[in-house]
Design an enzyme around this catalytic site. Sequence first.
Site, PDB file in Angstrom:
ATOM      1  N   SER A 141      64.593  29.681  26.933  1.00 54.83           N
ATOM      2  CA  SER A 141      63.793  30.828  26.460  1.00 54.83           C
ATOM      3  C   SER A 141      62.889  30.303  25.355  1.00 54.83           C
ATOM      4  CB  SER A 141      64.730  31.897  25.893  1.00 54.83           C
ATOM      5  OG  SER A 141      63.996  32.805  25.088  1.00 54.83           O
ATOM      6  N   TYR A 154      72.572  34.261  21.085  1.00 59.30           N
ATOM      7  CA  TYR A 154      71.702  34.043  22.245  1.00 59.30           C
ATOM      8  C   TYR A 154      70.797  32.831  22.030  1.00 59.30           C
ATOM      9  CZ  TYR A 154      68.285  35.115  25.909  1.00 59.30           C
ATOM     10  OH  TYR A 154      67.453  35.045  27.002  1.00 59.30           O
TER      11      TYR A 154
HETATM   12  P1  NAD Z   1      69.124  40.382  34.358  1.00 64.34           P
HETATM   13  O1  NAD Z   1      70.207  40.964  33.527  1.00 64.34           O
HETATM   14  O2  NAD Z   1      68.112  41.281  34.989  1.00 64.34           O
HETATM   15  O3  NAD Z   1      69.780  39.461  35.505  1.00 64.34           O
HETATM   16  C1  NAD Z   1      70.825  38.552  35.237  1.00 64.34           C
HETATM   17  C2  NAD Z   1      71.720  38.462  36.467  1.00 64.34           C
HETATM   18  O4  NAD Z   1      72.751  37.493  36.160  1.00 64.34           O
HETATM   19  C3  NAD Z   1      72.442  39.785  36.799  1.00 64.34           C
HETATM   20  O5  NAD Z   1      72.249  40.111  38.156  1.00 64.34           O
HETATM   21  C4  NAD Z   1      73.897  39.482  36.493  1.00 64.34           C
HETATM   22  O6  NAD Z   1      74.805  40.169  37.356  1.00 64.34           O
HETATM   23  C5  NAD Z   1      73.963  37.966  36.702  1.00 64.34           C
HETATM   24  N1  NAD Z   1      75.101  37.367  35.993  1.00 64.34           N
HETATM   25  C6  NAD Z   1      75.515  37.631  34.728  1.00 64.34           C
HETATM   26  N2  NAD Z   1      76.625  36.932  34.455  1.00 64.34           N
HETATM   27  C7  NAD Z   1      76.922  36.210  35.562  1.00 64.34           C
HETATM   28  C8  NAD Z   1      77.964  35.305  35.898  1.00 64.34           C
HETATM   29  N3  NAD Z   1      78.940  35.018  35.023  1.00 64.34           N
HETATM   30  N4  NAD Z   1      77.955  34.734  37.125  1.00 64.34           N
HETATM   31  C9  NAD Z   1      76.975  35.030  38.033  1.00 64.34           C
HETATM   32  N5  NAD Z   1      75.994  35.903  37.757  1.00 64.34           N
HETATM   33  C10 NAD Z   1      75.948  36.484  36.552  1.00 64.34           C
HETATM   34  O7  NAD Z   1      68.414  39.307  33.410  1.00 64.34           O
HETATM   35  P2  NAD Z   1      66.952  38.613  33.418  1.00 64.34           P
HETATM   36  O8  NAD Z   1      66.145  39.239  32.349  1.00 64.34           O
HETATM   37  O9  NAD Z   1      66.420  38.488  34.789  1.00 64.34           O
HETATM   38  O10 NAD Z   1      67.366  37.181  32.835  1.00 64.34           O
HETATM   39  C11 NAD Z   1      67.634  36.066  33.669  1.00 64.34           C
HETATM   40  C12 NAD Z   1      67.691  34.840  32.805  1.00 64.34           C
HETATM   41  O11 NAD Z   1      66.463  34.691  32.090  1.00 64.34           O
HETATM   42  C13 NAD Z   1      68.791  34.858  31.722  1.00 64.34           C
HETATM   43  O12 NAD Z   1      69.339  33.557  31.603  1.00 64.34           O
HETATM   44  C14 NAD Z   1      68.032  35.224  30.457  1.00 64.34           C
HETATM   45  O13 NAD Z   1      68.668  34.729  29.306  1.00 64.34           O
HETATM   46  C15 NAD Z   1      66.723  34.498  30.714  1.00 64.34           C
HETATM   47  N6  NAD Z   1      65.593  35.019  29.941  1.00 64.34           N
HETATM   48  C16 NAD Z   1      65.229  36.325  30.045  1.00 64.34           C
HETATM   49  C17 NAD Z   1      64.166  36.781  29.296  1.00 64.34           C
HETATM   50  C18 NAD Z   1      63.708  38.212  29.374  1.00 64.34           C
HETATM   51  O14 NAD Z   1      62.928  38.623  28.489  1.00 64.34           O
HETATM   52  N7  NAD Z   1      64.135  38.985  30.365  1.00 64.34           N
HETATM   53  C19 NAD Z   1      63.463  35.906  28.450  1.00 64.34           C
HETATM   54  C20 NAD Z   1      63.865  34.576  28.367  1.00 64.34           C
HETATM   55  C21 NAD Z   1      64.934  34.133  29.135  1.00 64.34           C
END
Ligand code: NAD
Length: 256
Positions: A141, A154
């Site tokens: 991130s 985080y």
């Molecule tokens: P989201 O919550 O929409 O999706 C995450 C998915 O991961 C969910 O479907 C959840 O069920 C699954 N998950 C959680 N724990 C799990 C486990 N132990 N085993 C298998 N699956 C699991 O989140 P998102 O916003 O799409 O984020 C995805 C990634 O991107 C994350 O790593 C997050 O930290 C990173 N990220 C997100 C953002 C943002 O602003 N949304 C920014 C930077 C990084």
Amino acid sequence: MRLIDKVTLITGAGSGIGKETALLFAKEGAKVIVNDLNVEAGQQTVDEILSQNGIAIFIQADVTNESNVEELVEKSMDEYGQIDVLFNNAGISGVGELHEIELDDWNKVMNVNINGVFLVTKHVVPVMMLKQQGSIINMSSCIADIGLANRASYSATKGAILSLTKSIQVDYAKYNIRVNALMPGTIYTPFVEDYVSKSKDPEATVNSIKRRQLSDELGKPIDVAYAALYLASDESQFMMGSPFMIDGGVVNGKLS
Ligand code: NAD
């Protein structure tokens, strides 16, 4: 068809960025292994891919559970016989100032966001080493590069992922395996919606997010999916151990 015949494993592909990437990879000709903890959500991603004539299977696994992860890799190999691209995307949020965080909550964020990446990579890398090729995409991130209020646990995980990416790139370059990190800014997914809706003043929270960036809009999952597509494809063959910013200018832009 930038990923024709490539077998791609995406963790956490039942929602948000992982789901959008799974849909895009399938459109580009990949065989997509959709992993998620949530069966309904993961199956829904696969159903959408199949309805658009793509190729995908769902394999439920908790990325923090080593025997689940071993089964995930075995089933993937039984189905497709190889894994060309691993996208370590699954992750959870963690909020609060450090002194307010309970040890259990701290450990939960470390477990999913770091141990999950360690375990899935540990069991996929031998498959890539045998084939002497692979692309690993780790979800960091832009928070790894800046200080941001209330995100101690985080940000610690996302900084660790970036360091891990660089370090294992050195180890696996000799096997023709590339390892890069995605560095998104705020991307409007269920993950962020949840954070915004639980904040004291959701409108003020969205405005404060926007003030950090140069773009007027929050990022969309497809913005990150396109970056993942580039890293997954052979077009990025000279990218190794790199942080790839998709953040609307948060880190490298200055308003004045
Ligand atoms: P989201 O919550 O929409 O999706 C995450 C998915 O991961 C969910 O479907 C959840 O069920 C699954 N998950 C959680 N724990 C799990 C486990 N132990 N085993 C298998 N699956 C699991 O989140 P998102 O916003 O799409 O984020 C995805 C990634 O991107 C994350 O790593 C997050 O930290 C990173 N990220 C997100 C953002 C943002 O602003 N949304 C920014 C930077 C990084």
